[in-house]
Every structure is written in structure tokens, then in C-alpha cells.
Design a protein around this motif. Structure first.
Motif, short mmCIF file in Angstrom:
data_model
loop_
_atom_site.label_atom_id
_atom_site.label_comp_id
_atom_site.label_asym_id
_atom_site.label_seq_id
_atom_site.Cartn_x
_atom_site.Cartn_y
_atom_site.Cartn_z
N SER A 4 1.09 -1.16 -0.11
CA SER A 4 0.09 -0.03 0.09
C SER A 4 0.79 1.26 -0.01
CB SER A 4 -0.98 0.07 1.28
OG SER A 4 -1.68 1.00 1.39
N MET A 5 2.00 1.30 0.66
CA MET A 5 2.87 2.55 0.85
C MET A 5 3.51 2.68 -0.59
SD MET A 5 4.56 1.88 4.47
CE MET A 5 5.88 3.26 4.33
N VAL A 6 3.92 1.58 -1.23
CA VAL A 6 4.20 1.73 -2.62
C VAL A 6 3.36 2.63 -3.44
CG1 VAL A 6 4.99 0.57 -4.76
CG2 VAL A 6 5.85 -0.26 -2.35
N LEU A 7 2.10 2.06 -3.45
CA LEU A 7 1.13 2.53 -4.32
C LEU A 7 0.82 4.01 -4.03
CD1 LEU A 7 -1.73 -0.50 -4.54
CD2 LEU A 7 -0.35 0.45 -6.24
N LYS A 8 0.76 4.45 -2.89
CA LYS A 8 0.41 5.60 -2.17
C LYS A 8 1.53 6.70 -2.47
CE LYS A 8 -2.46 4.70 1.66
NZ LYS A 8 -2.89 4.82 3.05
N GLU A 9 3.02 6.14 -2.93
CA GLU A 9 4.14 7.09 -2.96
C GLU A 9 3.97 7.29 -4.60
OE1 GLU A 9 7.50 8.96 -2.88
OE2 GLU A 9 6.07 8.71 -1.49
N MET A 10 3.73 6.21 -5.44
CA MET A 10 3.45 6.50 -6.81
C MET A 10 2.48 7.85 -6.92
SD MET A 10 4.39 3.01 -8.80
CE MET A 10 2.79 1.94 -7.92
N SER A 11 1.42 7.45 -6.34
CA SER A 11 0.17 8.41 -6.19
C SER A 11 0.60 9.69 -6.11
CB SER A 11 -1.08 7.90 -5.42
OG SER A 11 -2.00 9.04 -5.58
N ARG A 12 1.48 9.74 -5.06
CA ARG A 12 1.89 11.31 -4.32
C ARG A 12 2.67 11.85 -5.67
NH1 ARG A 12 6.14 13.68 -3.46
NH2 ARG A 12 7.18 11.83 -3.62
N SER A 13 3.68 11.10 -6.03
CA SER A 13 4.80 11.53 -7.06
C SER A 13 4.00 11.75 -8.31
CB SER A 13 5.62 10.16 -7.50
OG SER A 13 6.40 10.73 -8.56
N ILE A 14 2.96 11.24 -8.87
CA ILE A 14 2.01 11.54 -10.21
C ILE A 14 1.32 12.62 -9.80
CG2 ILE A 14 0.26 10.89 -11.64
CD1 ILE A 14 1.10 8.00 -11.09
#
Length: 455
Positions: free
Chosen positions: A321-331
Motif C-alpha cells: 500500500s505504501m508503494v502505491l501511495k508513494e507513486m500516487s503522490r509522485s504523479i
């Protein structure tokens, strides 16, 4: 009877008004869009009411009103797509109809209707067949329809109308006027960009997928019975939004290609890469759906058996979940992530830890076999393994989800490269704090823990 009918009518009006109010309150841009369409129609109606403008366009002014009605779309990309298709189709069809009419007129009165009919048949059949071509279907389907309509009207009108050139000219001018008014109102008054909508949708879906994964595993291990209302609510707001978003993403990506550079999005922004990210997320959401079905199935593992893999499964779901959220924040911020590689490494470590726990699971089930004295050892071991099968399925699906998340990461890295995301910059406060405090000698584990907490 009359009182009951009045009561029903009042209740229906109140309920309809509340639904309409909620629809506008959820997204006020819908109300603005209605006002924009009304403003565009008001402006184009001036060409009909004002005598000088009406004399310039004649009775064909009504075509400008029709153009506004059919061309005005919610997004700027939609208006550009329909406006370009309508203008190109109208201009080409009018020119072709005038040319064929001249050729038919030179052939004599007897051959003229045959030539016009044959041209209508051939061009309408060919244009209709071209709509089955995937490229034409995706980009010019509306234009082909307008081409058939305009050519048929102008070609057939030329047989009874003497001034065909003037008719075609008025038709083209009124369409251009309607398109110009549509684009002006759409861009000037609270523009809604299809590219920005696609960007936000990808970010929201990634966050929903992360929350869905984490909540499903947390609910499964928090108690022996999963709350069905909570699970179904999360199901409708989480991964199902990702699974049902393909049509919307494809449509918005297609319209975004027609839009000029705006805001943070350049002229050649890689909109097709957003479609690839959406496809990778749907591939991951399928496993989340299977995980949710397994969690809500009738066959459940006992609570003592769940404890054997609880920590490893919870850690893997949290890291994924942290990986997905970090990608979401970056995008969302369109900046390169400084910790995505570290988070992926932690997720891989969690996968290895869960795989090790799965390998040691049979030895942990052995004491249950010894505790039961009424059955043979083989039957007791078989019974214990069968009890653990739902738990093993959940753990296997979590490992599969982490592998599919790495596919999302690959498409994300490609987007970062193609869109030239800006490097991550710390806040000035953090820079001042780091300059005032001397560097401390921390171990690698402490640095990793601190970075994850900041993320």
C-alpha cells in the motif's frame, strides 16, 4: 384519494430536488457547464435576432445554433475533437458536393440525377465502411457522420437550388461561427481539461487501490468475522472503481490528445502512458478482487491459525500500500520520488518474509495434530492443513499482488521519464533544520525507519 395523490407528488418533487441538489453539490462544475452551454446558445442566437448579422448569414443561421448544441462538450478536448471533425467534414463535403454538382451539370439534364445519385451512394457507402477502421473509429467517427450528412444535403439540394455555391458557403460559415463560440466559451469560462481529469483519475484510483488492499487484509486479521457492510462499502469505493475505469480512461486520453499545452502538461504529454498505468492497476485490482472474495468466503481459517501468518501478511499489505501511495503522490505532484526504490525493497523483503513463514507453516501445525487423540496422525494432519488452506490462499494472493504492483511501478517509471518529472526538493524548513543540526551517525536500519516514517 386526491390527498394521497398530492402527497405522492410532493414527496416525488422533494426527493427529485434533493437528488438534483446532491448531484450539483458533489461537483459544482456540472452546474457551471450548464451555464456555459446556455451562454453559448445566447451568444449564437444574436446572429439570428440582430438584423445585420442575420443578413450576413441568411436563413442558414439556424445551423450555427445546431452546431453549438451538438459540439459543446464537458471538456475542452471534447469541444476541440467535435469542432475539428465538424469543420473539416463540412468543408470537405461541401467542396466535394459542389465539384460533383458541376460535373453532373456539364453532363446534361438527363445524366445529372444519375450522377448525383451514384455519387451519394458511393461516398456514403465508403464513408460508412471507413467507420469500422479502428483508427477512424477512435479519432474521426463523428467527422465521418457529419461528412455523410453534409454531402447528402448539399448534393441533393443542388438539383433544385440554383445558387449551390452560396448555399455551401453559408453552411460552412455558420458551422465555423458555432464552433468558434463553443471553443471561446469552453476555454475562457472555467475550462475543464480532459488531460487534467485523466491525471486526477489515475491518482484517485491508485489511492483507492492502496486503501482497498490495506483495509481488506486489516479486516481479515482484526477479527474472526468480517463486517459485511464494511467490506461491501469498501468494495464499491475501492478496487471496483479501478476495474470499471477503462472506458473513462480511454475516452479522456483520446480527448486529451486534442488539447493544447495547459498548466503543467506540455504539448506532447504522454497521455497514452496513463492508459498503460490504468491497465496495470486493473491487472492488480483483479487479484485484490480475488483476495476480497477469499476473505468473504464461507470457508474461513480459525483465529489461532490466522495468527501464524498475521504479522507477515499485515506487513506485506502495508508495504504494498505504501508503494502505491508513494507513486500516487509522485504523479499528483509530478515530481520524482526519492523513496520509491527503498519502498520497493522493503516490499520485496516483506514478500521474502511471508514466503519463509509459509514454508515453516507445516511445522507450526504439528502441535495441533498431537493435541487431538481421537483420530489417527494422518487424519489429524490432513484436518489441520485443510483448516489452513484459506489462510494460505490469502497469503499467496498477497504475494501475487506485490508482483503485479511491480508491473505498475514499471509503467510509473516510464511515465516519470517521458513526462520529465521534476526532481524532488525538500522544504526550506527541512534544509534549515539539517544545516543547524550536526549529522548523526545512524545505522542503515535507523535511516530506513526514519525515511519510511516521513513517507
Amino acid at each position: 384519494m386526491i390527498e394521497r395523490a398530492w402527497r405522492w407528488l410532493i414527496d416525488w418533487i422533494v426527493s427529485s430536488a434533493s437528488r438534483v441538489w446532491k448531484l450539483g453539490a458533489d461537483d459544482p462544475r456540472r452546474v457551471v457547464h450548464g451555464a456555459k452551454v446556455g451562454a453559448a446558445l445566447t451568444l449564437v442566437s444574436l446572429f439570428y435576432y440582430m438584423r445585420p448579422l442575420y443578413d450576413g448569414l441568411g436563413g442558414a443561421t439556424m445551423w450555427a445554433v445546431m452546431t453549438v448544441v451538438v459540439v459543446f462538450e464537458y471538456t475542452v478536448g471534447g469541444c476541440l475533437y467535435k469542432g475539428f471533425n465538424r469543420a473539416t467534414a463540412t468543408l470537405s463535403a461541401s467542396a466535394l458536393a459542389v465539384g460533383i454538382h458541376w460535373l453532373a451539370n456539364q453532363s446534361g439534364d438527363k445524366m445529372e440525377p444519375f450522377i448525383l445519385s451514384a455519387s451519394v451512394f458511393l461516398l456514403a457507402a465508403a464513408a460508412t465502411f471507413s467507420r469500422f477502421i479502428p483508427t477512424v473509429k477512435a479519432n474521426f467517427d463523428y467527422g465521418v457522420t457529419i461528412f455523410i450528412l453534409t454531402f447528402s444535403l448539399v448534393a441533393m439540394s443542388g438539383y433544385r437550388v440554383d445558387e449551390l455555391l452560396a448555399l455551401a458557403q453559408q453552411r460552412v460559415l455558420t458551422v465555423i461561427v458555432g464552433i468558434f463560440i463553443c471553443l471561446s466559451v469552453s476555454v475562457v469560462i472555467c475550462p475543464v481539461w480532459a488531460g487534467a481529469e485523466l491525471h486526477r483519475q489515475i491518482v484517485r484510483n491508485m489511492e483507492k487501490l492502496a486503501d482497498s488492499l490495506e483495509c481488506c487484509v486489516e479486516e481479515y486479521f482484526s477479527s474472526g468475522v468480517v463486517d459485511q457492510k464494511s467490506a461491501s462499502s469498501h468494495e464499491s469505493q475501492g478496487y471496483k472503481c479501478v476495474l470499471n475505469s477503462k472506458a473513462s480512461e480511454d475516452s479522456q486520453a483520446n480527448l486529451a490528445r486534442w488539447e493544447p499545452a495547459h498548466g503543467r502538461f506540455g504539448f506532447k504529454h504522454p497521455w497514452s502512458q496513463y492508459q498503460k498505468i490504468g491497465g496495470a492497476m486493473r491487472h492488480c485490482a483483479c487479484s485484490v478482487e480475488a483476495l476480497n472474495s477469499c476473505i468473504n468466503s464461507e470457508v474461513k481459517a480459525p483465529d489461532p491459525t490466522k495468527k501464524l501468518l498475521r504479522d507477515a501478511c499485515m506487513r506485506l499489505s502495508s508495504q504494498s500500500s505504501m508503494v502505491l501511495k508513494e507513486m500516487s503522490r509522485s504523479i499528483k505532484e509530478m515530481t520524482k520520488s526519492r523513496s520509491i526504490d527503498l519502498l520497493i525493497e522493503e516490499m520485496d523483503n516483506a514478500v521474502y518474509e511471508l514466503q519463509s513463514a509459509l514454508q515453516s507453516l507445516p511445522s507450526n501445525l504439528t502441535p495441533q495434530m498431537i493435541a487431538a487423540e481421537a483420530e489417527t496422525e494422518d487424519n489429524k494432519l490432513k484436518f489441520s492443513v485443510i483448516e489452513a488452506l484459506p489462510l494460505i490462499t490469502v497469503a499467496t494472493l498477497l504475494i501475487d499482488i506485490s508482483a503485479r504492483i511491480e508491473g505498475v511501478v514499471d509503467t510509473f517509471n516510464t511515465l516519470v521519464s517521458l513526462a520529465s518529472f521534476k526532481p524532488f526538493k525538500d522544504d526550506k524548513s527541512k534544509q534549515n533544520r539539517s544545516s543547524n543540526n550536526p549529522p548523526s551517525h545512524m545505522s542503515c536500519e535507523q535511516e530506513t525507519t526514519k525515511t519510511l516514517q516521513e513517507v
